[in-house]
Design a protein around this motif. Sequence first.
Motif, mmCIF file in Angstrom:
data_model
loop_
_atom_site.group_PDB
_atom_site.id
_atom_site.type_symbol
_atom_site.label_atom_id
_atom_site.label_comp_id
_atom_site.label_asym_id
_atom_site.label_seq_id
_atom_site.Cartn_x
_atom_site.Cartn_y
_atom_site.Cartn_z
ATOM 1 N N LEU A 166 17.806 67.223 -1.107
ATOM 2 C CA LEU A 166 16.382 66.879 -1.217
ATOM 3 C C LEU A 166 15.795 66.425 0.117
ATOM 4 O O LEU A 166 14.579 66.537 0.324
ATOM 5 N N LYS A 167 16.626 65.953 1.014
ATOM 6 C CA LYS A 167 16.129 65.459 2.313
ATOM 7 C C LYS A 167 15.978 66.581 3.332
ATOM 8 O O LYS A 167 15.510 66.362 4.445
ATOM 9 N N GLY A 168 16.381 67.796 2.971
ATOM 10 C CA GLY A 168 16.287 68.910 3.912
ATOM 11 C C GLY A 168 14.883 69.462 4.024
ATOM 12 O O GLY A 168 13.965 69.077 3.285
ATOM 13 N N ARG A 169 14.705 70.397 4.935
ATOM 14 C CA ARG A 169 13.410 71.038 5.145
ATOM 15 C C ARG A 169 13.154 72.075 4.050
ATOM 16 O O ARG A 169 14.041 72.835 3.693
ATOM 17 N N GLN B 62 14.356 60.259 -1.899
ATOM 18 C CA GLN B 62 15.043 61.208 -1.030
ATOM 19 C C GLN B 62 14.071 62.266 -0.490
ATOM 20 O O GLN B 62 14.179 62.677 0.669
ATOM 21 N N LEU B 63 13.115 62.699 -1.307
ATOM 22 C CA LEU B 63 12.132 63.695 -0.867
ATOM 23 C C LEU B 63 11.250 63.138 0.245
ATOM 24 O O LEU B 63 10.820 63.869 1.151
ATOM 25 N N VAL C 230 22.783 71.741 -7.512
ATOM 26 C CA VAL C 230 22.329 71.882 -6.121
ATOM 27 C C VAL C 230 21.180 72.889 -6.045
ATOM 28 O O VAL C 230 20.196 72.670 -5.336
ATOM 29 N N ALA C 231 21.275 73.991 -6.782
ATOM 30 C CA ALA C 231 20.198 74.982 -6.798
ATOM 31 C C ALA C 231 18.921 74.391 -7.390
ATOM 32 O O ALA C 231 17.812 74.672 -6.911
ATOM 33 N N ILE C 232 19.057 73.559 -8.410
ATOM 34 C CA ILE C 232 17.876 72.904 -8.998
ATOM 35 C C ILE C 232 17.261 71.943 -7.993
ATOM 36 O O ILE C 232 16.025 71.841 -7.885
ATOM 37 N N VAL D 281 13.299 71.660 -6.452
ATOM 38 C CA VAL D 281 12.532 70.414 -6.356
ATOM 39 C C VAL D 281 12.079 70.183 -4.917
ATOM 40 O O VAL D 281 10.915 69.821 -4.653
ATOM 41 N N ARG D 282 12.970 70.405 -3.993
ATOM 42 C CA ARG D 282 12.642 70.219 -2.568
ATOM 43 C C ARG D 282 11.543 71.177 -2.109
ATOM 44 O O ARG D 282 10.602 70.775 -1.410
#
Length: 283
Positions: A167-170, A250-251, A195-197, A201-202
């Motif tokens: 979630l913290k990724g770009r 986290q987002l 992880v795909a879900i 969300v991200r």
Amino acid sequence: MPSKTARASANTATSKTAASKTVASASKTAASKAGSRTTASKIASAPKVGSRTSVKPTAKSAAKAAVASKPAVKPVARVGARVEEPKKVLTQRQGFKTGEFVVYPAHGVGQILAIEEQEIAGAKLELFVINFIKDKMTLRVPTAKVANVGMRKLSEPGLVKRALETLKGRARIKRTMWSRRAQEYEAKINSGDIVAIAEVVRDLYRSESQPEQSYSERQLYEAALDRLSREIAVVQHVTETEAVKEIEGQLAKSPRRGAKAEAGGEADGDLEAADGDDAAVAA
């Protein structure tokens, strides 16, 4: 007149003839007696009708009598003959048990209330009775089909941590039509992969400073957020509200959504998001 010698020879001849006749008649009489005895012996030896005198059996009758006198022998089963085994109840439970929380890809997290048996078309079928409390739905899944439908156990804490780090990724938004991206997002949500879900969300998250989402984007985002938060809540033994707050925290750490990134404009990311909104409106 004949002489004494001639008379004597004549008497002798006459006596011989009489003697021969006597011998012949005697032999006939003996023969007839012998014949009568033979006939009498045959009659005596013949079995009388209705008498109890046993008749000497022939070879065929003796063989039949011998077979009949033998005790009946039961047929012996052939070596290696197929032995009918008792019917076994299907027990392909894959380690699942009553009261356990599981993830069903198409519906998210549910709890196994019971394992019951039903008879369908003459065959016994073992079923998982799964309750989805939030959806107010009960689903029955054959135990032999859990692998085919993708039902799985809850994620391990290490995998949950990996999803939170995702979630913290770009955000990765493709420059394609929204309809195609929407299909990809939906496939990830229904894959059951945590992880795909988290990636959905991200990619679909919007902060207050960013443009609003279209209706279809918002629906997919909420569906992914619901699936992710419910699993995290069960694994970490927290409420869903607390799980949602952790996800949003986290987002907020994403480089694209930080204060510095928002000040800089992040032209590429904003342009891609705007393209997604335009495509959604056009659709």
